[in-house]
Design an enzyme around this catalytic site. Structure first.
Site, PDB file in Angstrom:
ATOM      1  N   ARG A 103       0.885  -1.183   0.000  1.00 54.09           N
ATOM      2  CA  ARG A 103       0.000   0.000   0.000  1.00 54.09           C
ATOM      3  C   ARG A 103       0.911   1.217   0.000  1.00 54.09           C
ATOM      4  O   ARG A 103       1.734   1.394   0.903  1.00 54.09           O
ATOM      5  CB  ARG A 103      -0.886   0.008   1.244  1.00 54.09           C
ATOM      6  CG  ARG A 103      -1.557   1.361   1.452  1.00 54.09           C
ATOM      7  CD  ARG A 103      -2.643   1.347   2.479  1.00 54.09           C
ATOM      8  NE  ARG A 103      -3.835   0.693   1.952  1.00 54.09           N
ATOM      9  CZ  ARG A 103      -5.055   0.829   2.459  1.00 54.09           C
ATOM     10  NH1 ARG A 103      -5.252   1.609   3.502  1.00 54.09           N
ATOM     11  NH2 ARG A 103      -6.077   0.195   1.931  1.00 54.09           N
ATOM     12  N   HIS A 130      -7.355   0.765  -6.374  1.00 49.89           N
ATOM     13  CA  HIS A 130      -7.559  -0.076  -5.179  1.00 49.89           C
ATOM     14  C   HIS A 130      -8.280  -1.349  -5.647  1.00 49.89           C
ATOM     15  O   HIS A 130      -9.453  -1.574  -5.325  1.00 49.89           O
ATOM     16  CB  HIS A 130      -8.387   0.716  -4.160  1.00 49.89           C
ATOM     17  CG  HIS A 130      -8.365   0.158  -2.771  1.00 49.89           C
ATOM     18  ND1 HIS A 130      -7.582  -0.916  -2.402  1.00 49.89           N
ATOM     19  CD2 HIS A 130      -9.037   0.540  -1.638  1.00 49.89           C
ATOM     20  CE1 HIS A 130      -7.777  -1.161  -1.113  1.00 49.89           C
ATOM     21  NE2 HIS A 130      -8.656  -0.314  -0.631  1.00 49.89           N
ATOM     22  N   GLN A 133     -10.129  -3.895  -3.211  1.00 45.41           N
ATOM     23  CA  GLN A 133     -11.425  -3.402  -2.728  1.00 45.41           C
ATOM     24  C   GLN A 133     -12.509  -3.672  -3.769  1.00 45.41           C
ATOM     25  O   GLN A 133     -13.625  -4.064  -3.429  1.00 45.41           O
ATOM     26  CB  GLN A 133     -11.322  -1.890  -2.446  1.00 45.41           C
ATOM     27  CG  GLN A 133     -12.607  -1.275  -1.969  1.00 45.41           C
ATOM     28  CD  GLN A 133     -12.975  -1.702  -0.554  1.00 45.41           C
ATOM     29  OE1 GLN A 133     -12.169  -1.584   0.351  1.00 45.41           O
ATOM     30  NE2 GLN A 133     -14.194  -2.196  -0.359  1.00 45.41           N
ATOM     31  N   ASP A 221     -17.034   7.634  -1.660  1.00 44.96           N
ATOM     32  CA  ASP A 221     -15.810   7.519  -0.853  1.00 44.96           C
ATOM     33  C   ASP A 221     -15.523   8.912  -0.299  1.00 44.96           C
ATOM     34  O   ASP A 221     -16.146   9.901  -0.713  1.00 44.96           O
ATOM     35  CB  ASP A 221     -14.661   7.023  -1.769  1.00 44.96           C
ATOM     36  CG  ASP A 221     -13.382   6.682  -1.018  1.00 44.96           C
ATOM     37  OD1 ASP A 221     -13.417   6.617   0.233  1.00 44.96           O
ATOM     38  OD2 ASP A 221     -12.344   6.494  -1.683  1.00 44.96           O
ATOM     39  N   CYS A 261     -16.259   2.030   0.612  1.00 46.77           N
ATOM     40  CA  CYS A 261     -15.122   1.155   0.960  1.00 46.77           C
ATOM     41  C   CYS A 261     -14.701   1.296   2.417  1.00 46.77           C
ATOM     42  O   CYS A 261     -14.038   0.416   2.944  1.00 46.77           O
ATOM     43  CB  CYS A 261     -13.945   1.422   0.028  1.00 46.77           C
ATOM     44  SG  CYS A 261     -13.285   3.094   0.157  1.00 46.77           S
ATOM     45  N   ARG A 289     -13.690  -8.220   1.897  1.00 46.49           N
ATOM     46  CA  ARG A 289     -12.262  -7.999   1.642  1.00 46.49           C
ATOM     47  C   ARG A 289     -11.501  -9.284   1.969  1.00 46.49           C
ATOM     48  O   ARG A 289     -10.607  -9.706   1.232  1.00 46.49           O
ATOM     49  CB  ARG A 289     -11.717  -6.856   2.517  1.00 46.49           C
ATOM     50  CG  ARG A 289     -12.239  -5.479   2.172  1.00 46.49           C
ATOM     51  CD  ARG A 289     -11.755  -5.001   0.815  1.00 46.49           C
ATOM     52  NE  ARG A 289     -10.314  -4.988   0.700  1.00 46.49           N
ATOM     53  CZ  ARG A 289      -9.514  -4.024   1.136  1.00 46.49           C
ATOM     54  NH1 ARG A 289     -10.018  -2.963   1.720  1.00 46.49           N
ATOM     55  NH2 ARG A 289      -8.201  -4.103   0.957  1.00 46.49           N
TER      56      ARG A 289
END
Ligand code: CP
Ligand code: NVA
Length: 303
Positions: A103, A130, A133, A221, A261, A289
Site C-alpha cells: 500500500r 484499489h 477493494q 468515498d 469502501c 475484503r
C-alpha cells in the site's frame, strides 16, 4: 514471470470471474469451518506506506486461514523508508516471501516493485487504484443482486483511486457506470482514455442527481483521500452536494444498494442514516475484503 494483481485492467473478465467464484467458495468453507489451507507454510510480506484497518487485518487473517503467515511491515520501520531502492527491496523480499502486498502513494512504486520481484505483487491501494477493494465490492453486489450484469452503477464524489477502479471494473465486466464529480475532480485521464478506447459504458456528469436516477448500485468515498488531508477544507466546499443521503437515494431504484469502501466521514460524503439504513451493504462489503483477497492470494501464490 509472475502474475501480479496491480489493476483490474490487467485481468480478463473470465479470470476475474474465476477469482469471484473462488472467493465465494472460500467464504462458504470458512463459515462451515472447513479447512482450506491452500498456502500452507507460505508468507505474504505486507508493506504499508499509508494507514489501514481493513486491508491489514483482512490480509493478515486471510493468510492465517490459508495456513500461511502475513508479515506486517510499516515502511517507516524498514530500510525502504530510509531510501533503499525499490529494486533492491523487491529482490530481497522475494528471497524470503512467497508474495508481497504493498500500500503506497504513486502507482509507479508497485509497478517498479513488481518488475523486480520474483514473487507475485498485490496492490493494496495506490493513489491510482484499489483493485482488492473492487473485488470485494463486486463479490458483494453479486451476493445481494445475484449477478453483476444488467445493473446500472453510479459513483458520486471524488474521481479518486476507488472511482478509477470502478471504471476499470465497468470496462472489464461491460456494465454501465455513471460518474458524478465536481468540475476539476474527474477520474484519472489515462484510466478514462483506456476505458473509452475499450468501449466502456461510462457517463460523466457534474450532477449527482443525474447519476443516481433509477440506478441499482450507488457508491461513494471520502472527499479527501490519504495524502490529501491538507486539502480537506477546500474539498468540503467543492464537494458540497455530492453526498449520498436519503433524498438522493429516493431517486435510485427501489431496491438500490449503497456501498462505501470505508473509512467513511459520516455526514460528509454519506449520511449516518444511509450507512445504517436498509439499503446499505457496507459491512458485508468490508467483510468480503477477507474472502476476495484469500482468492487472489490462493490464485497468485499457488505452487
Ligand atoms: N477500505 C480500505 O482499504 O480500508 P483500510 O484503509 O482500513 O485498509
Ligand atoms: N480513497 C481512499 C480510500 C481508502 C480505503 C484513500 O485513498 O484514502
Amino acid at each position: 514471470m509472475t502474475k501480479d494483481f496491480l489493476t483490474l485492467a490487467d485481468w480478463s473478465r473470465e479470470d476475474l470471474y474465476s477469482l469471484l467464484d473462488l472467493a465465494a467458495e472460500l467464504k462458504q468453507k470458512q463459515k462451515e469451518g472447513t479447512p482450506h489451507r491452500l498456502l500452507e507454510g507460505q508468507t505474504l510480506g505486507m508493506i504499508f506506506e499509508k494507514s489501514s484497518t481493513r486491508t491489514r487485518v483482512s490480509f493478515e487473517v486471510g493468510m492465517f486461514q490459508l495456513g500461511g503467515h502475513g508479515l506486517f511491515l510499516s515502511s517507516g520501520a524498514t530500510q525502504m523508508g530510509r531510501g533503499e531502492p525499490i529494486k533492491d527491496t523487491a529482490r530481497v523480499m522475494a528471497r524470503y516471501c512467497d508474495g508481497v502486498m504493498i500500500r503506497t502513494f504513486e502507482h509507479r512504486i508497485v509497478e517498479e516493485f513488481a518488475e523486480w520481484s520474483y514473487v507475485p505483487v498485490i496492490n493494496g491501494l495506490t493513489d491510482l487504484s484499489h483493485p482488492c477493494q473492487l473485488m470485494a465490492d463486486l463479490m458483494t453486489v453479486r451476493e445481494h443482486k445475484g449477478t453483476l450484469d444488467g445493473l446500472s452503477y453510479c459513483w458520486i464524489g471524488d474521481g479518486n483511486n476507488m472511482a478509477n477502479s470502478w471504471i476499470n471494473a465497468a470496462t472489464v465486466f461491460g456494465f454501465e457506470l455513471r460518474i458524478a464529480t465536481p468540475k476539476g475532480y474527474e477520474p484519472d485521464a489515462g484510466v478514462l482514455e483506456r476505458a473509452n478506447k475499450a468501449g466502456a459504458k461510462l457517463i460523466l456528469t457534474n450532477d449527482p442527481r443525474e447519476a443516481a436516477e433509477g440506478v441499482d448500485v450507488l457508491n461513494t468515498d471520502v472527499w479527501a483521500s490519504m495524502g490529501q488531508e491538507a486539502e480537506q477544507k477546500e474539498r468540503e466546499k467543492a464537494f458540497a452536494g455530492f453526498q449520498i443521503n436519503g433524498e438522493l437515494l429516493k431517486l435510485a431504484a427501489p431496491e438500490a444498494v449503497v456501498m462505501h469502501c470505508l473509512p467513511a466521514h459520516r455526514n460528509e460524503e454519506i449520511t449516518d442514516e444511509v450507512i445504517e439504513g436498509p439499503h446499505s451493504i457496507i459491512f458485508d462489503e468490508a467483510e468480503n475484503r477477507l474472502h476476495a483477497q484469500k482468492a487472489i492470494m490462493a490464485t497468485l501464490m499457488a505452487r
